[in-house]
Design a protein around this motif. Structure first.
Motif, mmCIF file in Angstrom:
data_model
loop_
_atom_site.group_PDB
_atom_site.id
_atom_site.type_symbol
_atom_site.label_atom_id
_atom_site.label_comp_id
_atom_site.label_asym_id
_atom_site.label_seq_id
_atom_site.Cartn_x
_atom_site.Cartn_y
_atom_site.Cartn_z
ATOM 1 N N ALA A 85 0.815 -1.218 0.000
ATOM 2 C CA ALA A 85 0.000 0.000 0.000
ATOM 3 C C ALA A 85 0.846 1.265 0.000
ATOM 4 O O ALA A 85 0.338 2.340 -0.341
ATOM 5 N N PHE A 86 2.124 1.155 0.373
ATOM 6 C CA PHE A 86 2.987 2.339 0.339
ATOM 7 C C PHE A 86 3.121 2.892 -1.077
ATOM 8 O O PHE A 86 3.261 4.099 -1.272
ATOM 9 N N THR A 87 3.105 2.011 -2.070
ATOM 10 C CA THR A 87 3.353 2.437 -3.457
ATOM 11 C C THR A 87 2.076 2.508 -4.284
ATOM 12 O O THR A 87 2.148 2.797 -5.481
ATOM 13 N N ILE A 88 0.926 2.198 -3.704
ATOM 14 C CA ILE A 88 -0.346 2.255 -4.429
ATOM 15 C C ILE A 88 -0.949 3.648 -4.251
ATOM 16 O O ILE A 88 -1.252 4.065 -3.124
ATOM 17 N N MET A 89 -1.124 4.350 -5.316
ATOM 18 C CA MET A 89 -1.672 5.695 -5.272
ATOM 19 C C MET A 89 -3.204 5.663 -5.252
ATOM 20 O O MET A 89 -3.814 4.690 -5.718
ATOM 21 N N PRO A 90 -3.822 6.682 -4.711
ATOM 22 C CA PRO A 90 -5.292 6.739 -4.694
ATOM 23 C C PRO A 90 -5.871 6.681 -6.107
ATOM 24 O O PRO A 90 -5.214 7.039 -7.099
ATOM 25 N N ALA A 91 -7.109 6.204 -6.220
ATOM 26 C CA ALA A 91 -7.750 6.032 -7.526
ATOM 27 C C ALA A 91 -7.989 7.355 -8.240
ATOM 28 O O ALA A 91 -8.003 7.403 -9.477
#
Length: 372
Positions: A120-126
């Motif tokens: 989740a550190f590298t997953i950007m918001p939609a």
């Protein structure tokens, strides 16, 4: 949906990252790696007591394995009765089969939670906006993680991103070959550690309790699972590989310590039981002294010393030399008495009035008998 897992995992990781970030700097990879390793140690420390109970439960099950085999053979055609008798036997010995699975079941949520938090550190918001938080981590912590590199590779990257359950719906789907030189050594070491841990555990099993199902499970844990770690490790982020290494290292060390302690306890119990049996039983070479029914105990007489200090020589009853029961000192005393009695006999022959030399009166004979 699994926030009840994600938040505790992220909190423990946040605490350890702050500790090591104070020493090495928050934006360094070593601070995050040590934070992940000590997150693993924290979780395993919490599960230490269940692990000890698991080992004791497995030891008890191995001890009464022959009884289980008898039940399986006796009720081979009646599965329901066989299961009931098995439960009864386990209850008598105080064994819970589910207790051996508890440590493994508790590790699964931690594994899933840590994988998701690191991804989740590298997953950007939609909506394409800037990422400002990751569960317990703030925007500053997120920036610290994404800027921490290990040989130029971020800890949240994997060799292949694309499997949603493992990759955490990562945006960059596909192979990342720049991660392979860093991930491959970790995958190999993690695979070897998994094999050694399983091998050490299998070596503790009792051969008498082995079943075909047990043999299959041993092969799976010793060879198939390590191979799976080597293959599917390409799907795990680097941080999760460090978790796997730390987890297997802790398990191997914990097994050695706990097994050694239980072996010492078992040896102490056996020595105590043997000492107790030895104290209750007759000593080596000792004849049983229990008297027969109705027989009175015989007290052995002690030899009394004579006037001269010498003891009488006593021969056993029924001996061929039973007549020679006097000592040399007693024989000498009798000889002296006979010499002293000779003048008395001569004088007696003159005064007894019989006119027969050497004839003694009755009183003299009686006194002589008493003296003898």
């Amino acid at each position: 949906m699994l926030d009840f897992i994600y938040y505790p995992v992220s909190f423990i990781l946040w605490c350890w990252h702050k500790v090591f970030g104070f020493v090495f700097g928050e934006a360094t990879a070593i601070s995050w790696i040590l934070g992940i390793i000590f997150l693993t140690f924290t979780v395993r420390g919490i599960m230490f007591k269940p692990f000890v109970n698991q080992v004791r439960s497995m030891k008890k099950m191995q001890d009464f394995a022959p009884e289980m085999k008898k039940i399986q053979k006796k009720y081979a055609n009646d599965r329901q009765r066989q299961a009931a008798e098995m439960q009864k036997l386990q209850k008598e010995h105080g064994v819970n089969p589910l207790g051996s699975c508890l440590p493994m079941l508790l590790q699964i949520p931690v594994f899933i939670g840590l994988n998701h938090v690191l991804r989740a550190f590298t997953i950007m918001p939609a909506d394409g906006s800037k990422k400002t938080e990751n569960y317990f981590f703030t925007e500053h912590d997120v920036l610290s993680y994404t800027s921490a590199k290990l040989f130029g590779v971020n800890l949240g990257e994997a060799v292949y991103n694309g499997v949603g359950v493992v990759s955490g719906n990562a945006a960059t789907v596909g192979f990342h070959w720049n991660v392979l030189p860093v991930a491959l050594p970790l995958m190999i070491v993690a695979s070897i550690a998994t094999h050694l841990t399983a091998r050490h555990s299998v070596a503790r099993q009792n051969a008498a309790s082995a079943t075909p199902q047990t043999a299959i499970m041993n092969k799976l844990t010793m060879y198939i699972f390590p191979l799976g770690v080597l293959v599917f490790g390409a799907l795990f982020p680097l941080g999760l590989l460090f978790y796997w290494l730390a987890n297997n290292g802790w398990t191997l060390m914990q097994q050695r310590l706990v097994y050694t302690k239980i072996d010492k306890e078992e040896s102490a119990r056996k020595a105590e039981a043997a000492e107790k049996r030895a104290s209750l039983g007759p000593k080596p070479g000792q004849k049983p002294t229990a008297p027969k029914v109705g027989q009175k105990p015989v007290q052995q007489k002690k030899n009394q010393p004579t006037q001269g200090g010498a003891q009488k020589k006593v021969t056993k009853a029924g001996s061929a030399h039973g007549f020679a029961q006097t000592s040399a000192a007693e024989a000498a005393a009798k000889a002296d008495g006979a010499t002293a009695a000779a003048p008395a006999e001569t004088n007696g022959s003159k005064d007894n009035g019989t006119g027969v030399p050497g004839l003694l009166k009755d009183s003299t004979r009686k006194s002589g008998r008493k003296r003898r």
